[in-house]
Design an enzyme around this catalytic site. Structure first.
Site, short mmCIF file in Angstrom:
data_model
loop_
_atom_site.label_atom_id
_atom_site.label_comp_id
_atom_site.label_asym_id
_atom_site.label_seq_id
_atom_site.Cartn_x
_atom_site.Cartn_y
_atom_site.Cartn_z
N ARG A 37 0.78 -1.00 0.12
CA ARG A 37 0.36 0.35 0.00
C ARG A 37 1.00 1.53 0.25
O ARG A 37 0.78 2.10 -0.65
CB ARG A 37 -1.09 0.02 1.28
CG ARG A 37 -1.74 -0.82 0.87
CD ARG A 37 -2.78 -0.97 2.77
NE ARG A 37 -2.54 -1.23 3.80
CZ ARG A 37 -2.41 -1.51 4.91
NH1 ARG A 37 -3.88 -0.74 4.72
NH2 ARG A 37 -1.52 -1.00 5.66
N ASN A 70 -5.69 -2.93 2.18
CA ASN A 70 -6.00 -4.55 2.48
C ASN A 70 -7.52 -4.84 2.37
O ASN A 70 -7.98 -4.21 2.47
CB ASN A 70 -5.23 -4.61 3.64
CG ASN A 70 -3.61 -4.55 3.15
OD1 ASN A 70 -3.24 -4.85 2.43
ND2 ASN A 70 -2.76 -4.72 4.48
#
Length: 99
Positions: free
Chosen positions: A24, A42
């Protein structure tokens, strides 16, 4: 006078070893480098999902990055893109990491 191209938006989901490898953070950094906005998060299924928005050329560059590069320790097995559409204007102001 050159008419400015409408931005596009595309949703994505990345499969493989993409959690616990700073995916990320690297995605946000690459999105910012390309001047894109959107988000990344996520999932409970072990994937990473998100949305990209910006000029089509830059969105295409980011799509290749998601498929081929990712974070240094990630192992991408598959990426799905969907819901591509043109936008009258960007719907986000930054590229954010959602928790």
């Amino acid at each position: 006078m050159v008419e400015e191209e409408q931005p596009i938006s595309v949703d994505y989901e990345v499969f493989g070893k993409v959690q616990g490898v700073f995916f990320r953070k690297y995605t946000q950094a690459e999105g910012n480098r390309l001047g894109l906005v959107g988000w990344v998060r996520n999932t409970d299924a072990g994937t990473v999902t998100g949305q990209l928005q910006g000029p089509s050329e830059k969105v295409r560059e980011m799509q290749v990055w998601l498929q081929k590069k990712g974070s240094p320790k990630s192992r991408i097995t598959k990426v799905q893109f969907q819901n591509e559409r043109r936008l009258p204007k960007l719907e986000h102001s930054t590229f954010s990491i959602c928790k």
